[in-house]
Motif scaffolding. Sequence first.
Motif, mmCIF file in Angstrom:
data_model
loop_
_atom_site.group_PDB
_atom_site.id
_atom_site.type_symbol
_atom_site.label_atom_id
_atom_site.label_comp_id
_atom_site.label_asym_id
_atom_site.label_seq_id
_atom_site.Cartn_x
_atom_site.Cartn_y
_atom_site.Cartn_z
ATOM 1 N N ASP A 87 0.824 -1.211 0.000
ATOM 2 C CA ASP A 87 0.000 0.000 0.000
ATOM 3 C C ASP A 87 0.859 1.262 0.000
ATOM 4 O OD1 ASP A 87 -1.996 1.934 0.352
ATOM 5 O OD2 ASP A 87 -2.050 1.628 2.514
ATOM 6 N N VAL A 88 1.784 1.350 0.925
ATOM 7 C CA VAL A 88 2.511 2.594 1.150
ATOM 8 C C VAL A 88 3.711 2.740 0.216
ATOM 9 C CG1 VAL A 88 3.834 3.938 2.832
ATOM 10 C CG2 VAL A 88 1.771 2.696 3.544
ATOM 11 N N ILE A 89 4.538 1.715 0.148
ATOM 12 C CA ILE A 89 5.772 1.829 -0.630
ATOM 13 C C ILE A 89 5.505 1.664 -2.120
ATOM 14 C CG2 ILE A 89 8.078 0.908 -0.988
ATOM 15 C CD1 ILE A 89 7.639 2.323 1.733
ATOM 16 N N PHE A 90 4.805 0.593 -2.480
ATOM 17 C CA PHE A 90 4.596 0.312 -3.904
ATOM 18 C C PHE A 90 3.316 0.935 -4.447
ATOM 19 C CE2 PHE A 90 7.570 -2.845 -2.444
ATOM 20 C CZ PHE A 90 8.508 -2.837 -3.461
ATOM 21 N N GLY A 91 2.434 1.376 -3.572
ATOM 22 C CA GLY A 91 1.201 2.001 -4.025
ATOM 23 C C GLY A 91 1.250 3.513 -4.092
ATOM 24 N N PHE A 116 5.978 4.121 -13.192
ATOM 25 C CA PHE A 116 4.575 4.459 -12.972
ATOM 26 C C PHE A 116 4.327 4.635 -11.479
ATOM 27 C CE2 PHE A 116 4.102 -0.280 -12.876
ATOM 28 C CZ PHE A 116 3.444 -0.433 -11.664
ATOM 29 N N CYS A 117 3.225 5.290 -11.163
ATOM 30 C CA CYS A 117 2.805 5.448 -9.766
ATOM 31 C C CYS A 117 1.310 5.207 -9.687
ATOM 32 C CB CYS A 117 3.145 6.843 -9.240
ATOM 33 S SG CYS A 117 2.727 7.067 -7.484
ATOM 34 N N LEU A 118 0.902 4.328 -8.785
ATOM 35 C CA LEU A 118 -0.501 3.959 -8.643
ATOM 36 C C LEU A 118 -1.320 5.005 -7.900
ATOM 37 C CD1 LEU A 118 0.109 0.223 -7.704
ATOM 38 C CD2 LEU A 118 -0.995 1.018 -9.806
ATOM 39 N N SER A 119 -0.668 5.881 -7.184
ATOM 40 C CA SER A 119 -1.378 6.880 -6.393
ATOM 41 C C SER A 119 -2.014 7.944 -7.283
ATOM 42 C CB SER A 119 -0.412 7.543 -5.411
ATOM 43 O OG SER A 119 -1.033 8.610 -4.729
ATOM 44 N N ASP A 120 -3.154 8.489 -6.833
ATOM 45 C CA ASP A 120 -3.756 9.616 -7.537
ATOM 46 C C ASP A 120 -2.882 10.859 -7.428
ATOM 47 O OD1 ASP A 120 -5.946 8.086 -8.261
ATOM 48 O OD2 ASP A 120 -7.133 8.688 -6.513
ATOM 49 N N TYR A 125 12.888 3.757 4.020
ATOM 50 C CA TYR A 125 11.719 2.888 4.168
ATOM 51 C C TYR A 125 10.958 3.201 5.454
ATOM 52 C CZ TYR A 125 9.137 -1.299 5.493
ATOM 53 O OH TYR A 125 8.158 -2.154 5.936
ATOM 54 N N VAL A 126 11.679 3.283 6.561
ATOM 55 C CA VAL A 126 11.028 3.529 7.858
ATOM 56 C C VAL A 126 10.350 4.898 7.864
ATOM 57 C CG1 VAL A 126 11.454 3.903 10.318
ATOM 58 C CG2 VAL A 126 12.497 1.952 9.153
ATOM 59 N N LYS A 127 10.998 5.894 7.271
ATOM 60 C CA LYS A 127 10.386 7.229 7.183
ATOM 61 C C LYS A 127 9.052 7.178 6.419
ATOM 62 C CE LYS A 127 14.412 10.349 7.223
ATOM 63 N NZ LYS A 127 15.192 11.301 6.365
ATOM 64 N N ARG A 128 9.038 6.453 5.305
ATOM 65 C CA ARG A 128 7.832 6.391 4.490
ATOM 66 C C ARG A 128 6.714 5.664 5.226
ATOM 67 N NH1 ARG A 128 8.785 10.478 2.560
ATOM 68 N NH2 ARG A 128 6.874 10.206 1.367
ATOM 69 N N ILE A 129 7.057 4.575 5.905
ATOM 70 C CA ILE A 129 6.041 3.826 6.661
ATOM 71 C C ILE A 129 5.546 4.655 7.834
ATOM 72 C CG2 ILE A 129 5.627 1.818 8.114
ATOM 73 C CD1 ILE A 129 5.706 1.116 5.183
ATOM 74 N N ARG A 130 6.478 5.285 8.546
ATOM 75 C CA ARG A 130 6.086 6.099 9.710
ATOM 76 C C ARG A 130 5.197 7.246 9.287
ATOM 77 N NH1 ARG A 130 11.077 7.268 12.132
ATOM 78 N NH2 ARG A 130 10.862 5.454 13.506
ATOM 79 N N SER A 131 5.509 7.868 8.164
ATOM 80 C CA SER A 131 4.673 8.975 7.663
ATOM 81 C C SER A 131 3.263 8.508 7.380
ATOM 82 C CB SER A 131 5.312 9.555 6.411
ATOM 83 O OG SER A 131 4.481 10.546 5.835
ATOM 84 N N SER A 132 3.123 7.300 6.841
ATOM 85 C CA SER A 132 1.781 6.781 6.519
ATOM 86 C C SER A 132 0.977 6.468 7.763
ATOM 87 C CB SER A 132 1.902 5.521 5.667
ATOM 88 O OG SER A 132 2.295 4.404 6.459
#
Length: 422
Positions: A44-48, A157-161, A413-420
């Motif tokens: 969801d967070v990293i690849f989405g 590509f990026c799946l996010s809007d 990675y941890v920053k991106r997960i923590r932000s989510s």
Amino acid sequence: MTVTHTSIEKPSLDIASVVNRRAAGHSLEAPFYTSQEIYELDLDVIFGRHWFFCATEAEIPEAGDYVTVNVGPHSVIIVRDDDEEIRAFRNVCRHRGARLLDQGCGSVGNIVCPYHQWTYRTDGSLVFAEYQPSTFDREQFGLRPVHVRTVGGLVFFCLSDEPPSDFDEFSRFVEPYLLPYDLRTAKVAHQTDIVERGNWKLVMENNRECHHCDVSHPELLTAYFPFNRHSEEDVPPRMRPLYERYKAAEAALTATRTAAGFPQEERRELDSRPTGFQLFHLPLDGAGASLGKGGEQVCKKLLGSITDPKFGDLSLHMQPNAWFHFLSDHAVVFWVQPLSPGETLVRTTWLVHPDAVEGVDYDVDALTAVWKATNDQDRALVEATQCGVANPGYVPGPYSTVEDDVEAFVNWYVKRIRSSLG
């Protein structure tokens, strides 16, 4: 007598607590590599929500050529339309949701749903839908687009809007380095897929250091030096002569780049931005040209406008899933796709000059030998580490002084997960 077994439900993982207690400079706790919950969060967070490298333009050279890419439950079509533009769409029919293209790659005139034959042009517009009322508006039912960008022949590509906006700055910096290789017109000489029985993060961590290279990768070290972010203080006495040769080769490569008017700045922004990357130029050992025996060329024709075969290795590292090696005579492109908490697909693509002829200008076995061997060695290392982190005896260990790119990947990675998680 009837025996009743009472099942004990495993408590849900407290992901926020696991993330927040991550110790800087140390490997991650076991659940990051083994937990289904964290794997789904990664999807969801990293690849989405981030830019995902998925292909080269060389893989879809003609109008109608396509590749499909699966990321968890998502499937995306990357296609070159009739106007030669690269487009990306959800691989889902707008009628009743059937998957449109099931093959990993191919070529189409139109995209036709195998279920009820709804038909779409390669620009995503719907052109045929049988038995619809007169009020049906085809323009409202084109394929759902996915954000897609190309940089010097590389497709993302990026799946996010709302994809990360810093991709524009990344593209502006990197593209001038890639244009001399003319990857847009390159030819795919070979491509391999291997499945590693390890978490995708272990695959990326293994790639982000060469601490293991002088022991594990004899084929790789016929051309590469086993130094990555080593200072003189990091080099043990047994490797001093090799390090001196490395520094001399580095100075020679700088002179060659300067003479060619090639951009000189290197940049390392692996954990300071959403689109984390690192771009740097490595000298090669021996003849300094490529990955052949003694550093010799493996393809007679040089890429793009490169004129000096002793042009080293322009290396690009991308978060979260890719790394690239651009040499004078060929390029090697790698990307990873998570399949499960403990399985990862690694795809490797070799590119050569479009006019290079197999059997005349290059031999596939010679072209691919070094990285095929290295990929298999890395696969074994990743799988051994996956077994280790799944062992109850595992506790996170400290990174060495030459593993700061691993720390940067994990920190990103941890920053991106923590932000989510807010």
